[in-house]
Design an enzyme around this catalytic site. Structure first.
Site: not given
Ligand code: ATP
Ligand code: MG
Length: 173
Positions: A12, A14, A16-18, A26, A68, A70, A105
């Site tokens: 949960n 932040k 993962k995507t970054t 890299r 869109f 889902w 995702e």
């Molecule tokens: P990022 O893209 O910044 O690496 P992520 O891929 O880990 O984040 P996702 O679950 O894909 O996070 O959610 C995408 C967005 O939700 C991002 O803008 C991120 O900052 C935000 N986010 C991630 N974790 C949380 C959290 N625990 N509470 C609120 N917002 C969150």
């Molecule tokens: Mg993400």
């Protein structure tokens, strides 16, 4: 011996995507080819999409479901779109063209049962043994974790949203 890894960034918190983008950059830095497939598109214009375009000779970027999200009110249609997106991703994986394939995702398609997991795991298992696959998203299902070589769970300790700080350009999108 080198071995293609199945890497999962879940949880949960932040990052993962970054983290997946960092891995793509890299690899590209070594001149290695990457396919970065983003599965669910929110309303935001993500900065990384434009940044990655600057590496277009090395990073192939594909956004599935452009325009869109889902929608849960049409499960049949969702499943059809999910299968199409997965067909595209499996073709990229099976092509053997890439050092790394990122499925950003992707966990949601499995978590919300838009796809059956077993055929997905079969495609992953049948890939070129040197090819790395990175999967991101919350709620990674147990069979995916079991199949992976590297799993990192981002744990939310603090997030600015909880203190009322809105999403900011260059940080969240
Ligand atoms: P990022 O893209 O910044 O690496 P992520 O891929 O880990 O984040 P996702 O679950 O894909 O996070 O959610 C995408 C967005 O939700 C991002 O803008 C991120 O900052 C935000 N986010 C991630 N974790 C949380 C959290 N625990 N509470 C609120 N917002 C969150
Ligand atoms: Mg993400």
């Amino acid at each position: 011996m080198p071995k293609g890894l199945l890497i999962v960034f879940t949880g949960n918190g932040k990052g993962k995507t970054t983290a997946a983008l960092g891995m793509a950059v890299r690899a590209a830095g070594h001149g290695l080819k990457v396919c970065f497939i983003q599965f669910i598109k929110g309303g935001w214009h993500y900065g990384e999409l434009d940044a990655v375009k600057r590496f277009e000779d090395l990073i192939d970027l594909h956004v599935m479901g452009k325009g869109f999200t889902w929608k849960s009110d049409n499960i049949e249609e969702d499943a059809r779109l999910a299968r199409e997106a997965w067909d595209f991703a499996s073709t990229a994986i099976a092509s053997g063209k890439y050092h790394t394939v990122v499925l950003d995702e992707f966990t949601y398609l499995l978590h919300y049962n838009m796809l059956e997991i077993e055929p997905c795991l079969d495609v992953l298992a049948a890939r070129n043994p040197n090819q790395h696959v990175v999967i991101t998203g919350r709620y990674a299902p147990e069979p995916l974790i079991a199949a992976a070589d590297l799993v990192t769970e981002m744990q939310m300790i603090k997030h600015p949203l909880k203190s009322g700080i809105k999403a900011q350009k260059g940080i969240e999108f």
